[in-house]
Design a protein around this motif. Structure first.
Motif, PDB file in Angstrom:
ATOM      1  N   PHE A 157       0.821  -1.209   0.000  1.00  0.00           N
ATOM      2  CA  PHE A 157       0.000   0.000   0.000  1.00  0.00           C
ATOM      3  C   PHE A 157       0.858   1.263   0.000  1.00  0.00           C
ATOM      4  CE2 PHE A 157      -2.929  -3.210   1.820  1.00  0.00           C
ATOM      5  CZ  PHE A 157      -3.867  -3.177   0.802  1.00  0.00           C
ATOM      6  N   ALA A 158       2.053   1.198   0.626  1.00  0.00           N
ATOM      7  CA  ALA A 158       2.952   2.349   0.597  1.00  0.00           C
ATOM      8  C   ALA A 158       3.436   2.631  -0.818  1.00  0.00           C
ATOM      9  CB  ALA A 158       4.145   2.107   1.516  1.00  0.00           C
ATOM     10  N   ALA A 159       3.628   1.574  -1.620  1.00  0.00           N
ATOM     11  CA  ALA A 159       4.102   1.742  -2.996  1.00  0.00           C
ATOM     12  C   ALA A 159       2.990   2.147  -3.953  1.00  0.00           C
ATOM     13  CB  ALA A 159       4.749   0.449  -3.479  1.00  0.00           C
ATOM     14  N   GLY A 160       1.739   2.127  -3.483  1.00  0.00           N
ATOM     15  CA  GLY A 160       0.632   2.583  -4.313  1.00  0.00           C
ATOM     16  C   GLY A 160      -0.198   1.485  -4.938  1.00  0.00           C
ATOM     17  N   PHE A 161       0.051   0.208  -4.562  1.00  0.00           N
ATOM     18  CA  PHE A 161      -0.754  -0.888  -5.112  1.00  0.00           C
ATOM     19  C   PHE A 161      -2.105  -0.940  -4.417  1.00  0.00           C
ATOM     20  CE2 PHE A 161       3.575  -2.200  -6.156  1.00  0.00           C
ATOM     21  CZ  PHE A 161       3.426  -2.577  -7.479  1.00  0.00           C
ATOM     22  N   SER A 162      -3.126  -1.362  -5.171  1.00  0.00           N
ATOM     23  CA  SER A 162      -4.481  -1.392  -4.631  1.00  0.00           C
ATOM     24  C   SER A 162      -4.746  -2.629  -3.787  1.00  0.00           C
ATOM     25  CB  SER A 162      -5.501  -1.331  -5.779  1.00  0.00           C
ATOM     26  OG  SER A 162      -5.303  -2.418  -6.671  1.00  0.00           O
ATOM     27  N   SER A 163      -3.915  -3.652  -3.936  1.00  0.00           N
ATOM     28  CA  SER A 163      -4.097  -4.876  -3.165  1.00  0.00           C
ATOM     29  C   SER A 163      -2.769  -5.606  -3.043  1.00  0.00           C
ATOM     30  CB  SER A 163      -5.120  -5.807  -3.839  1.00  0.00           C
ATOM     31  OG  SER A 163      -4.586  -6.346  -5.043  1.00  0.00           O
ATOM     32  N   VAL A 164      -2.682  -6.467  -2.040  1.00  0.00           N
ATOM     33  CA  VAL A 164      -1.465  -7.262  -1.849  1.00  0.00           C
ATOM     34  C   VAL A 164      -1.281  -8.225  -3.018  1.00  0.00           C
ATOM     35  CG1 VAL A 164      -0.327  -8.955  -0.357  1.00  0.00           C
ATOM     36  CG2 VAL A 164      -1.586  -7.040   0.650  1.00  0.00           C
ATOM     37  N   ARG A 165      -2.386  -8.745  -3.540  1.00  0.00           N
ATOM     38  CA  ARG A 165      -2.280  -9.669  -4.661  1.00  0.00           C
ATOM     39  C   ARG A 165      -1.669  -8.988  -5.893  1.00  0.00           C
ATOM     40  NH1 ARG A 165      -7.191 -13.320  -7.342  1.00  0.00           N
ATOM     41  NH2 ARG A 165      -5.918 -14.210  -9.024  1.00  0.00           N
ATOM     42  N   THR A 166      -2.120  -7.771  -6.189  1.00  0.00           N
ATOM     43  CA  THR A 166      -1.552  -7.035  -7.319  1.00  0.00           C
ATOM     44  C   THR A 166      -0.076  -6.761  -7.090  1.00  0.00           C
ATOM     45  OG1 THR A 166      -3.701  -5.978  -7.685  1.00  0.00           O
ATOM     46  CG2 THR A 166      -1.789  -4.969  -8.735  1.00  0.00           C
ATOM     47  N   PHE A 167       0.269  -6.419  -5.880  1.00  0.00           N
ATOM     48  CA  PHE A 167       1.670  -6.187  -5.507  1.00  0.00           C
ATOM     49  C   PHE A 167       2.508  -7.435  -5.756  1.00  0.00           C
ATOM     50  CE2 PHE A 167       4.319  -7.195  -1.704  1.00  0.00           C
ATOM     51  CZ  PHE A 167       5.416  -6.391  -1.980  1.00  0.00           C
ATOM     52  N   ASN A 168       2.045  -8.573  -5.259  1.00  0.00           N
ATOM     53  CA  ASN A 168       2.795  -9.822  -5.427  1.00  0.00           C
ATOM     54  C   ASN A 168       2.954 -10.173  -6.901  1.00  0.00           C
ATOM     55  OD1 ASN A 168       3.299 -10.462  -2.709  1.00  0.00           O
ATOM     56  ND2 ASN A 168       1.253 -11.305  -2.453  1.00  0.00           N
ATOM     57  N   ASP A 169       1.862 -10.049  -7.648  1.00  0.00           N
ATOM     58  CA  ASP A 169       1.904 -10.403  -9.066  1.00  0.00           C
ATOM     59  C   ASP A 169       2.861  -9.489  -9.834  1.00  0.00           C
ATOM     60  OD1 ASP A 169       0.075 -12.385  -8.575  1.00  0.00           O
ATOM     61  OD2 ASP A 169      -1.656 -11.272  -9.355  1.00  0.00           O
ATOM     62  N   THR A 170       2.818  -8.189  -9.531  1.00  0.00           N
ATOM     63  CA  THR A 170       3.666  -7.238 -10.245  1.00  0.00           C
ATOM     64  C   THR A 170       5.134  -7.473  -9.938  1.00  0.00           C
ATOM     65  OG1 THR A 170       1.916  -5.568 -10.235  1.00  0.00           O
ATOM     66  CG2 THR A 170       4.169  -4.791 -10.608  1.00  0.00           C
ATOM     67  N   VAL A 171       5.462  -7.676  -8.669  1.00  0.00           N
ATOM     68  CA  VAL A 171       6.857  -7.918  -8.298  1.00  0.00           C
ATOM     69  C   VAL A 171       7.393  -9.169  -8.985  1.00  0.00           C
ATOM     70  CG1 VAL A 171       8.380  -8.538  -6.376  1.00  0.00           C
ATOM     71  CG2 VAL A 171       6.737  -6.672  -6.112  1.00  0.00           C
ATOM     72  N   ARG A 172       6.604 -10.231  -8.988  1.00  0.00           N
ATOM     73  CA  ARG A 172       7.051 -11.464  -9.651  1.00  0.00           C
ATOM     74  C   ARG A 172       7.210 -11.265 -11.152  1.00  0.00           C
ATOM     75  NH1 ARG A 172       3.718 -14.365  -5.786  1.00  0.00           N
ATOM     76  NH2 ARG A 172       1.941 -14.097  -7.193  1.00  0.00           N
ATOM     77  N   GLU A 173       6.290 -10.524 -11.747  1.00  0.00           N
ATOM     78  CA  GLU A 173       6.334 -10.319 -13.191  1.00  0.00           C
ATOM     79  C   GLU A 173       7.502  -9.440 -13.606  1.00  0.00           C
ATOM     80  OE1 GLU A 173       3.625  -8.097 -16.590  1.00  0.00           O
ATOM     81  OE2 GLU A 173       2.640  -8.922 -14.804  1.00  0.00           O
ATOM     82  N   VAL A 174       7.767  -8.374 -12.848  1.00  0.00           N
ATOM     83  CA  VAL A 174       8.802  -7.419 -13.230  1.00  0.00           C
ATOM     84  C   VAL A 174      10.196  -7.924 -12.889  1.00  0.00           C
ATOM     85  CG1 VAL A 174       9.707  -5.098 -12.813  1.00  0.00           C
ATOM     86  CG2 VAL A 174       7.249  -5.449 -13.070  1.00  0.00           C
ATOM     87  N   PHE A 175      10.345  -8.548 -11.713  1.00  0.00           N
ATOM     88  CA  PHE A 175      11.671  -8.922 -11.238  1.00  0.00           C
ATOM     89  C   PHE A 175      11.952 -10.426 -11.264  1.00  0.00           C
ATOM     90  CE2 PHE A 175      10.431  -5.032  -8.787  1.00  0.00           C
ATOM     91  CZ  PHE A 175      11.248  -4.157  -9.490  1.00  0.00           C
ATOM     92  N   ALA A 176      10.946 -11.227 -11.617  1.00  0.00           N
ATOM     93  CA  ALA A 176      11.082 -12.692 -11.647  1.00  0.00           C
ATOM     94  C   ALA A 176      11.508 -13.242 -10.292  1.00  0.00           C
ATOM     95  CB  ALA A 176      12.071 -13.115 -12.735  1.00  0.00           C
ATOM     96  N   LEU A 177      11.120 -12.555  -9.240  1.00  0.00           N
ATOM     97  CA  LEU A 177      11.388 -12.972  -7.865  1.00  0.00           C
ATOM     98  C   LEU A 177      10.183 -12.595  -7.022  1.00  0.00           C
ATOM     99  CD1 LEU A 177      15.045 -11.628  -7.473  1.00  0.00           C
ATOM    100  CD2 LEU A 177      14.413 -14.047  -7.587  1.00  0.00           C
ATOM    101  N   THR A 178       9.937 -13.359  -5.977  1.00  0.00           N
ATOM    102  CA  THR A 178       8.881 -12.987  -5.048  1.00  0.00           C
ATOM    103  C   THR A 178       9.387 -11.887  -4.127  1.00  0.00           C
ATOM    104  OG1 THR A 178       9.566 -14.542  -3.341  1.00  0.00           O
ATOM    105  CG2 THR A 178       8.071 -15.382  -5.061  1.00  0.00           C
ATOM    106  N   PRO A 179       8.489 -11.167  -3.458  1.00  0.00           N
ATOM    107  CA  PRO A 179       8.966 -10.169  -2.494  1.00  0.00           C
ATOM    108  C   PRO A 179       9.907 -10.764  -1.452  1.00  0.00           C
ATOM    109  CG  PRO A 179       6.646  -9.830  -2.944  1.00  0.00           C
ATOM    110  CD  PRO A 179       7.022 -11.103  -3.627  1.00  0.00           C
ATOM    111  N   GLY A 180       9.603 -11.962  -0.973  1.00  0.00           N
ATOM    112  CA  GLY A 180      10.470 -12.595   0.013  1.00  0.00           C
ATOM    113  C   GLY A 180      11.849 -12.882  -0.531  1.00  0.00           C
ATOM    114  N   GLU A 181      11.921 -13.317  -1.787  1.00  0.00           N
ATOM    115  CA  GLU A 181      13.227 -13.602  -2.394  1.00  0.00           C
ATOM    116  C   GLU A 181      14.030 -12.318  -2.593  1.00  0.00           C
ATOM    117  OE1 GLU A 181      12.034 -17.613  -4.958  1.00  0.00           O
ATOM    118  OE2 GLU A 181      11.688 -15.600  -5.798  1.00  0.00           O
TER     119      GLU A 181
END
Length: 491
Positions: A157-181
């Motif tokens: 939410f600090a980065a401006g995503f509307s949901s945690v799911r969108t955040f997770n999907d975007t991070v994986r798609e852009v960086f090919a890594l999960t937030p945890g990784e």
């Protein structure tokens, strides 16, 4: 530039960092996009395609390289050197306007329909405003993941995503890594309770950079209580949408150290954007220096201090008021006038690091009820201050990133007490016009006489036509011929 395939290929083969941010290389075989200076072995030319933005790469199905991290490149210097609609749109997107106000808000600020803005951005950048804002959100998320211990829901939410799911999907798609990784690779601890901890960042820039005049100017002209030079860093309070923040900026080799303390991490994108703007970090110093050095008079100055930047401001309205307070007085006197205004009308804010920062600079709204008799200024200058404050407060004069430079100049020139020096000072440091030129400035005229240049404003302006569109940078070199403290890093 991304359409000049031959030039782009040469830049990639030579790993030329000068072009980082100008274009991005997408590799067809790996589906990865890189900055031109990526250290990996360059792919074959037939496997390279070039895009003008990271958002365009992502939209075309490419992910960011894990080695060169193209999302951390300096921004394109074009957006700070132009005043057209696309450049102003990019400055607003960089400031997070799409996240806060949506595409309709972006279009309204620029005076166009949302469809027109979409069409212009797609034509030049290969991506629309939503895709560009999404790429910026992904980068903000990465910064928070790698530099803080905030829980991922708070990061989202600090980065401006509307949901945690969108955040997770975007991070994986852009960086090919999960937030945890991403967090594990950065060596950060696991999530903890959110708190007022500092966020440590590196702000990249294109080399070379001469920090003397940049930090020297900010330190020497800093308003007590709002700004200070402390322990080798320029520090100041920031007025941000979700609460005040504090930043410390330290010149280092290859980057600027940035330490932020924010009331709310949602302000990270805007805070970083303002710091980069303040220090002119997205400039292309080689292009500037090449043109200025073509003049035999400036060539020795450029050779002695390559990469000079133009010190700007984090708040255009604040700087406009300070410019009026600084008319025809010394730097010390201007600081004194501004400090009195801050003490009387500014918002008190505690310094989280125990330094000397005490206030936010007062907004035009806070100064709207200013009693002119309380100002220790000549009567005409008091009128100039109060008229400016009223014009800023009611919107008659606008100085934000969405304003065309020439329109802002005309609005300022119509106010009483605004001559060419004040207008061009604001154009240079608040609006960011790289061609602003202070022909009548005392320091510029003194340097001109010393260098054998014409000393009268009209003749000097005519003589400097060959320096365009970089005359604001020429001003920095001319000022630096003097031993004034603004030209040197503080001891």
């Amino acid at each position: 530039m991304h359409t000049d395939t031959e030039r782009c290929v040469r830049a990639v083969r030579s790993r030329d960092a000068r072009f980082d941010g100008w274009f991005y290389t997408a590799v067809l075989t790996t589906r990865i996009y890189c900055r031109p200076s990526c250290p990996v072995v360059p792919p074959k030319p037939e496997n390279m395609v070039f895009h003008p933005s990271a958002a365009a790469c992502q939209q075309a199905g490419f992910r960011a390289c894990k080695r060169c991290r193209p999302d951390t490149s300096p921004g394109s210097p074009e957006w700070n050197a132009r005043a057209d609609t696309v450049a102003r749109a990019m400055r607003l997107i960089r400031d997070g306007v799409v996240d806060r106000e949506g595409v309709p808000g972006l279009a309204a600020r620029l005076g166009y329909s949302a469809r027109q803005i979409e069409r212009q951005l797609l034509a030049e950048l290969g991506a629309g405003p939503l895709a560009l804002a999404r790429a910026q959100r992904a980068q903000t998320a990465r910064v928070l993941i790698e530099t803080t211990a905030l829980p991922f829901a708070d990061v989202a939410f600090a980065a401006g995503f509307s949901s945690v799911r969108t955040f997770n999907d975007t991070v994986r798609e852009v960086f090919a890594l999960t937030p945890g990784e991403l967090r594990t690779r950065a060596g950060r601890p696991g999530p903890g309770a959110p708190g007022p901890g500092a966020i440590e960042l590196r702000l990249p820039y294109r080399s070379p950079l001469t920090p003397g005049n940049l930090f020297g100017h900010l330190a020497a002209t800093g308003v007590p209580g709002v700004e200070e030079w402390r322990d080798g860093a320029y520090r100041r309070h920031l007025a941000l949408p979700h609460g005040p923040g504090t930043v410390a900026l330290t010149p280092r080799e290859g980057h600027i150290g940035c330490r932020l303390r924010l009331t709310d991490p949602r302000d990270l994108t805007l805070a970083v954007s303002r710091c980069r703007w303040l220090l002119d970090l997205d400039a292309d110093p080689l292009a500037v220096d090449e043109q200025l050095a073509a003049d035999p008079v400036l060539a020795p100055l450029v050779a002695a201090a390559p990469g000079r930047r133009v010190p700007r401001t984090v708040d255009p309205a604040e700087f406009a008021v300070r410019a009026v307070l600084g008319q025809q007085v010394s730097t010390a006197a201007a600081r004194t006038h501004a400090a009195r205004l801050v003490a009387a009308h500014g918002t008190p804010v505690e310094d989280p690091d125990g330094g000397g920062l005490t206030h936010l600079f007062p907004t035009p709204g806070q100064l709207a009820s200013l009693d002119p008799e309380s100002l220790a200024l000549p009567r005409t200058r008091r009128t100039t201050v109060t008229t400016l404050v009223a014009a800023l407060a009611d919107g008659a004069v606008r100085l934000g990133p969405d304003v065309h430079w020439d329109e802002a100049r005309a609005a300022l020139a119509a106010l009483p007490g605004f001559g060419p020096w004040t207008v061009e000072t604001i154009a240079m440091r608040a609006l960011g016009d790289p061609d602003a030129f202070l022909a009548g400035d005392l320091g510029v005229r003194k340097a001109a006489r010393h260098l054998g240049l014409p000393a009268t404003p009209a003749a000097l302006t005519a003589r400097t036509a060959a320096w365009r569109p970089w005359r604001a940078y020429a001003v920095q070199h001319l000022w630096a011929t003097d031993s004034h403290p603004v030209n040197h890093l503080p001891a």
